[in-house]
Design a protein around this motif. Sequence first.
Motif, short mmCIF file in Angstrom:
data_model
loop_
_atom_site.label_atom_id
_atom_site.label_comp_id
_atom_site.label_asym_id
_atom_site.label_seq_id
_atom_site.Cartn_x
_atom_site.Cartn_y
_atom_site.Cartn_z
N PRO A 157 0.82 -1.22 0.00
CA PRO A 157 0.00 0.00 0.00
C PRO A 157 0.86 1.26 0.00
CG PRO A 157 -0.06 -1.09 2.13
CD PRO A 157 0.68 -1.99 1.22
N ASN A 158 0.41 2.28 -0.76
CA ASN A 158 1.11 3.57 -0.79
C ASN A 158 0.86 4.34 0.50
OD1 ASN A 158 2.15 3.23 -3.38
ND2 ASN A 158 0.31 4.06 -4.33
N CYS A 159 -0.34 4.29 0.98
CA CYS A 159 -0.72 4.98 2.22
C CYS A 159 -0.89 3.94 3.31
CB CYS A 159 -2.03 5.74 2.03
SG CYS A 159 -1.94 7.00 0.76
N LYS A 160 -0.38 4.22 4.48
CA LYS A 160 -0.44 3.26 5.58
C LYS A 160 -1.51 3.58 6.60
CE LYS A 160 3.42 1.17 4.25
NZ LYS A 160 3.66 -0.19 3.98
N ILE A 161 -2.03 4.82 6.60
CA ILE A 161 -3.04 5.22 7.58
C ILE A 161 -4.17 5.96 6.89
CG2 ILE A 161 -3.52 6.64 9.62
CD1 ILE A 161 -0.69 6.18 10.53
N PHE A 162 -5.41 5.59 7.24
CA PHE A 162 -6.59 6.30 6.79
C PHE A 162 -7.39 6.66 8.03
CE2 PHE A 162 -5.26 3.72 3.28
CZ PHE A 162 -5.44 4.54 2.18
N LYS A 163 -7.95 7.87 8.04
CA LYS A 163 -8.71 8.31 9.21
C LYS A 163 -9.79 9.28 8.78
CE LYS A 163 -6.21 12.39 10.66
NZ LYS A 163 -7.38 13.22 10.61
N PRO A 164 -10.80 9.47 9.62
CA PRO A 164 -11.83 10.46 9.30
C PRO A 164 -11.23 11.87 9.27
CG PRO A 164 -12.56 9.00 11.07
CD PRO A 164 -11.12 8.72 10.84
N ALA A 165 -11.72 12.69 8.37
CA ALA A 165 -11.22 14.07 8.24
C ALA A 165 -11.59 14.88 9.47
CB ALA A 165 -11.80 14.71 6.98
N GLU A 206 -12.56 -12.29 4.52
CA GLU A 206 -13.64 -12.06 5.49
C GLU A 206 -13.14 -11.20 6.65
OE1 GLU A 206 -16.77 -14.63 8.24
OE2 GLU A 206 -15.24 -15.66 7.07
N SER A 207 -11.96 -11.49 7.14
CA SER A 207 -11.38 -10.71 8.24
C SER A 207 -11.14 -9.27 7.79
CB SER A 207 -10.06 -11.34 8.68
OG SER A 207 -9.40 -10.54 9.62
N ALA A 208 -10.59 -9.10 6.60
CA ALA A 208 -10.30 -7.77 6.08
C ALA A 208 -11.57 -6.94 5.90
CB ALA A 208 -9.56 -7.88 4.75
N ARG A 209 -12.58 -7.53 5.31
CA ARG A 209 -13.84 -6.81 5.10
C ARG A 209 -14.50 -6.43 6.42
NH1 ARG A 209 -16.24 -10.35 0.05
NH2 ARG A 209 -15.13 -9.22 -1.61
N GLY A 210 -14.40 -7.31 7.42
CA GLY A 210 -14.95 -7.00 8.73
C GLY A 210 -14.26 -5.80 9.36
N LYS A 211 -12.94 -5.75 9.23
CA LYS A 211 -12.18 -4.63 9.79
C LYS A 211 -12.52 -3.32 9.07
CE LYS A 211 -8.24 -7.35 11.38
NZ LYS A 211 -6.79 -7.60 11.23
N VAL A 212 -12.61 -3.37 7.75
CA VAL A 212 -12.95 -2.16 6.98
C VAL A 212 -14.36 -1.68 7.33
CG1 VAL A 212 -13.35 -1.25 4.66
CG2 VAL A 212 -11.32 -2.62 5.12
N ALA A 213 -15.29 -2.60 7.46
CA ALA A 213 -16.66 -2.24 7.84
C ALA A 213 -16.69 -1.58 9.22
CB ALA A 213 -17.56 -3.46 7.82
N LYS A 214 -15.93 -2.12 10.15
CA LYS A 214 -15.87 -1.54 11.50
C LYS A 214 -15.32 -0.12 11.46
CE LYS A 214 -13.93 -2.42 16.08
NZ LYS A 214 -13.10 -3.33 16.90
N VAL A 215 -14.26 0.08 10.69
CA VAL A 215 -13.65 1.41 10.56
C VAL A 215 -14.64 2.40 9.97
CG1 VAL A 215 -11.92 2.70 9.23
CG2 VAL A 215 -11.26 0.65 10.48
N LEU A 216 -15.34 2.00 8.91
CA LEU A 216 -16.25 2.92 8.23
C LEU A 216 -17.49 3.24 9.07
CD1 LEU A 216 -16.10 1.51 4.59
CD2 LEU A 216 -15.00 3.57 5.48
N THR A 217 -18.01 2.25 9.77
CA THR A 217 -19.25 2.48 10.51
C THR A 217 -19.03 3.15 11.86
OG1 THR A 217 -19.18 0.25 11.45
CG2 THR A 217 -20.46 0.57 9.42
N LYS A 218 -17.85 2.99 12.44
CA LYS A 218 -17.59 3.56 13.76
C LYS A 218 -16.67 4.77 13.73
CE LYS A 218 -18.63 -0.64 16.20
NZ LYS A 218 -18.43 -1.36 17.44
N GLY A 219 -16.22 5.18 12.55
CA GLY A 219 -15.36 6.36 12.44
C GLY A 219 -14.00 6.18 13.08
N LEU A 220 -13.37 5.03 12.86
CA LEU A 220 -12.07 4.74 13.44
C LEU A 220 -10.96 4.98 12.42
CD1 LEU A 220 -13.05 1.35 15.13
CD2 LEU A 220 -13.15 3.64 16.12
N ALA A 221 -9.73 4.92 12.88
CA ALA A 221 -8.58 5.03 11.99
C ALA A 221 -8.18 3.63 11.53
CB ALA A 221 -7.41 5.70 12.70
N LEU A 222 -7.64 3.53 10.32
CA LEU A 222 -7.20 2.25 9.77
C LEU A 222 -5.70 2.35 9.49
CD1 LEU A 222 -8.08 -0.54 8.57
CD2 LEU A 222 -8.12 0.61 6.36
#
Length: 99
Positions: free
Chosen positions: A14-22, A71-87
Amino acid sequence: MARPKCCRRICLEPNCKIFKPAGIPLLSLEEVVLLVDEFEAIRLADLEQLYHDQAAEMMKVSRQTFGRILESARGKVAKVLTKGLALRIEGGEFKVTEK
């Protein structure tokens, strides 16, 4: 006793290592860690739209293992998007290879 994890193959780090809400400082956010092989599984299945058996072959894992990684990856991404967490994308046992 569980089998040891085999080294997974990835084609692209990955080019970017961290994603977070603005607008929210990273220090005040809970982080979820997405392993690099989980990132690769999402890339192969959802971006490249490969069948699971094709993607599993590219990563040098079984189709069932690929399914569990995805399945694990999609669960983590869903958690980040729905709860406003950093990835944070890091870690795991992998080797970068050409396609």
